[in-house]
Design a protein around this motif. Structure first.
Motif, PDB file in Angstrom:
ATOM      1  N   ALA A 105       0.999  -1.475  -0.063  1.00 20.91           N
ATOM      2  CA  ALA A 105       0.274  -0.375   0.195  1.00 20.91           C
ATOM      3  C   ALA A 105       1.117   1.025  -0.100  1.00 20.91           C
ATOM      4  O   ALA A 105       0.715   1.582  -0.878  1.00 20.91           O
ATOM      5  CB  ALA A 105      -0.935  -0.198   1.008  1.00 20.91           C
ATOM      6  N   LEU A 106       1.734   1.286   0.859  1.00 24.50           N
ATOM      7  CA  LEU A 106       2.846   2.076   0.856  1.00 24.50           C
ATOM      8  C   LEU A 106       3.591   2.776  -0.396  1.00 24.50           C
ATOM      9  O   LEU A 106       3.607   3.551  -1.242  1.00 24.50           O
ATOM     10  CB  LEU A 106       4.180   1.998   2.305  1.00 24.50           C
ATOM     11  CG  LEU A 106       5.157   2.780   1.705  1.00 24.50           C
ATOM     12  CD1 LEU A 106       4.527   4.518   2.591  1.00 24.50           C
ATOM     13  CD2 LEU A 106       6.574   2.857   1.822  1.00 24.50           C
ATOM     14  N   SER A 107       4.267   1.712  -1.159  1.00 23.44           N
ATOM     15  CA  SER A 107       4.744   1.505  -2.546  1.00 23.44           C
ATOM     16  C   SER A 107       3.740   2.721  -3.189  1.00 23.44           C
ATOM     17  O   SER A 107       3.929   3.738  -4.184  1.00 23.44           O
ATOM     18  CB  SER A 107       5.184   0.501  -2.691  1.00 23.44           C
ATOM     19  OG  SER A 107       5.793   0.414  -3.653  1.00 23.44           O
ATOM     20  N   GLY A 108       2.234   1.944  -3.840  1.00 21.35           N
ATOM     21  CA  GLY A 108       1.577   2.205  -4.642  1.00 21.35           C
ATOM     22  C   GLY A 108       1.212   4.116  -4.124  1.00 21.35           C
ATOM     23  O   GLY A 108       1.395   4.409  -5.068  1.00 21.35           O
ATOM     24  N   ILE A 109       1.315   4.602  -2.738  1.00 22.21           N
ATOM     25  CA  ILE A 109       0.790   5.782  -2.926  1.00 22.21           C
ATOM     26  C   ILE A 109       2.231   6.737  -3.232  1.00 22.21           C
ATOM     27  O   ILE A 109       2.611   7.718  -3.468  1.00 22.21           O
ATOM     28  CB  ILE A 109       0.859   5.959  -1.368  1.00 22.21           C
ATOM     29  CG1 ILE A 109      -0.509   5.384  -0.623  1.00 22.21           C
ATOM     30  CG2 ILE A 109       0.832   7.892  -0.465  1.00 22.21           C
ATOM     31  CD1 ILE A 109      -0.946   5.152   0.853  1.00 22.21           C
ATOM     32  N   VAL A 110       3.043   6.182  -2.479  1.00 23.04           N
ATOM     33  CA  VAL A 110       4.926   7.260  -2.602  1.00 23.04           C
ATOM     34  C   VAL A 110       5.531   7.256  -3.800  1.00 23.04           C
ATOM     35  O   VAL A 110       5.983   8.144  -4.450  1.00 23.04           O
ATOM     36  CB  VAL A 110       6.024   6.707  -1.792  1.00 23.04           C
ATOM     37  CG1 VAL A 110       5.431   7.495   0.175  1.00 23.04           C
ATOM     38  CG2 VAL A 110       6.067   5.061  -1.953  1.00 23.04           C
ATOM     39  N   ARG A 111       4.717   5.863  -4.776  1.00 23.22           N
ATOM     40  CA  ARG A 111       5.441   5.623  -6.087  1.00 23.22           C
ATOM     41  C   ARG A 111       4.040   6.599  -7.598  1.00 23.22           C
ATOM     42  O   ARG A 111       5.020   6.848  -8.246  1.00 23.22           O
ATOM     43  CB  ARG A 111       5.492   5.115  -6.762  1.00 23.22           C
ATOM     44  CG  ARG A 111       6.844   4.092  -5.578  1.00 23.22           C
ATOM     45  CD  ARG A 111       7.581   3.209  -6.402  1.00 23.22           C
ATOM     46  NE  ARG A 111       8.328   2.437  -5.011  1.00 23.22           N
ATOM     47  CZ  ARG A 111       9.273   2.631  -4.781  1.00 23.22           C
ATOM     48  NH1 ARG A 111      10.090   3.471  -4.986  1.00 23.22           N
ATOM     49  NH2 ARG A 111       9.972   2.365  -3.629  1.00 23.22           N
ATOM     50  N   ARG A 112       3.830   7.087  -7.012  1.00 25.63           N
ATOM     51  CA  ARG A 112       2.717   7.802  -7.699  1.00 25.63           C
ATOM     52  C   ARG A 112       2.841   9.711  -8.042  1.00 25.63           C
ATOM     53  O   ARG A 112       4.028  10.364  -7.160  1.00 25.63           O
ATOM     54  CB  ARG A 112       1.558   8.342  -7.814  1.00 25.63           C
ATOM     55  CG  ARG A 112       0.138   7.437  -7.400  1.00 25.63           C
ATOM     56  CD  ARG A 112      -1.193   7.850  -6.827  1.00 25.63           C
ATOM     57  NE  ARG A 112      -2.060   6.895  -6.777  1.00 25.63           N
ATOM     58  CZ  ARG A 112      -1.816   5.912  -6.107  1.00 25.63           C
ATOM     59  NH1 ARG A 112      -1.840   6.159  -4.293  1.00 25.63           N
ATOM     60  NH2 ARG A 112      -2.923   4.916  -5.984  1.00 25.63           N
ATOM     61  N   GLN A 113       3.229   9.636  -8.874  1.00 27.22           N
ATOM     62  CA  GLN A 113       3.666  11.073  -9.758  1.00 27.22           C
ATOM     63  C   GLN A 113       2.625  12.045  -9.151  1.00 27.22           C
ATOM     64  O   GLN A 113       3.351  13.277  -9.253  1.00 27.22           O
ATOM     65  CB  GLN A 113       3.724  10.799 -11.488  1.00 27.22           C
ATOM     66  CG  GLN A 113       4.428   9.978 -12.210  1.00 27.22           C
ATOM     67  CD  GLN A 113       6.031  10.710 -11.809  1.00 27.22           C
ATOM     68  OE1 GLN A 113       6.471  11.487 -11.890  1.00 27.22           O
ATOM     69  NE2 GLN A 113       6.842   9.175 -11.087  1.00 27.22           N
ATOM     70  N   VAL A 114       1.814  11.987  -9.530  1.00 27.80           N
ATOM     71  CA  VAL A 114       0.888  13.273  -8.298  1.00 27.80           C
ATOM     72  C   VAL A 114       0.466  12.128  -7.597  1.00 27.80           C
ATOM     73  O   VAL A 114      -0.682  11.463  -7.412  1.00 27.80           O
ATOM     74  CB  VAL A 114      -0.353  13.345  -9.783  1.00 27.80           C
ATOM     75  CG1 VAL A 114      -1.658  14.129  -8.997  1.00 27.80           C
ATOM     76  CG2 VAL A 114      -0.327  13.807 -10.601  1.00 27.80           C
ATOM     77  N   PRO A 115       0.010  13.074  -6.339  1.00 29.37           N
ATOM     78  CA  PRO A 115       0.161  12.582  -4.405  1.00 29.37           C
ATOM     79  C   PRO A 115      -1.475  12.931  -4.390  1.00 29.37           C
ATOM     80  O   PRO A 115      -1.583  13.448  -5.013  1.00 29.37           O
ATOM     81  CB  PRO A 115       1.261  13.169  -3.681  1.00 29.37           C
ATOM     82  CG  PRO A 115       1.619  15.197  -4.791  1.00 29.37           C
ATOM     83  CD  PRO A 115       1.829  14.890  -6.155  1.00 29.37           C
TER      84      PRO A 115
END
Length: 184
Positions: A105-115
């Protein structure tokens, strides 16, 4: 020669030069990974009571240089402005983290180009070192406590550092991993 004919000649010349490679090409520059303190496997007969120990969190390593937050690779972390605005001017090293067992879940959140603010509301920056900090690791722990307390941001927290009496204390019954950080 009419201006229209001159313009066509200029366009053709530019196309020929581009095909010949005379026009400089713009390439993305690979990010430079920051120098980091990395955990190592304990080998040999080492007196672990002389080292600081902390839980190894299952997060994404991130370094704050006082202006920007970057992954271990050197690539930028696209965090919301409010998350970055709360960070202190001092350099910090730590992990972006949600909770045990939540790495995907963390990885999906922090790797987004648009937070997404709602997603980032659950992320904490768990710091454990001050890159280029003065003094021993013990000194930097105290300094880090002060920096985190002064910032007063709930998403900026310090990873607990503690001492253990022996190697047996580093093998808890739980599934947590422990990292020996540095001597006093």
């Amino acid at each position: 020669m009419s201006p229209f004919v001159g313009w066509r000649w200029l366009c053709r010349s530019a196309c020929v030069l581009a095909l010949l490679g005379a026009v400089p090409q713009v390439r993305a520059v690979d990010p430079v990974p920051p120098p980091l303190l990395l955990a190592e496997v304990l080998q040999g007969d080492v007196d672990v009571s002389r080292y600081w120990v902390s839980e190894k969190l299952d997060g994404a390593r991130a370094v704050w240089d006082g202006r920007s937050l970057r992954f271990r690779s050197g690539r930028p972390v696209h965090a919301p402005a409010w998350f970055i605005a709360g960070l202190p001017p001092e350099p910090l090293d730590g992990e972006l983290w949600i909770a045990r067992g939540r790495f995907d879940a963390l990885s999906g959140i922090v790797r987004r180009q648009v937070p997404r603010d709602a997603d980032w509301g659950q992320v904490k920056y768990m710091v454990f070192e001050q890159p280029d900090g003065a003094g021993t690791f013990t000194d930097r722990i105290e300094s880090l406590r002060t920096v985190v307390a002064r910032a007063g941001m709930p998403w900026l927290q310090m990873v607990e550092q503690f001492r253990v009496a022996d190697r047996q204390a580093c093998r808890p019954a739980s599934t947590r991993w422990w990292r020996a950080v540095a001597k006093a």
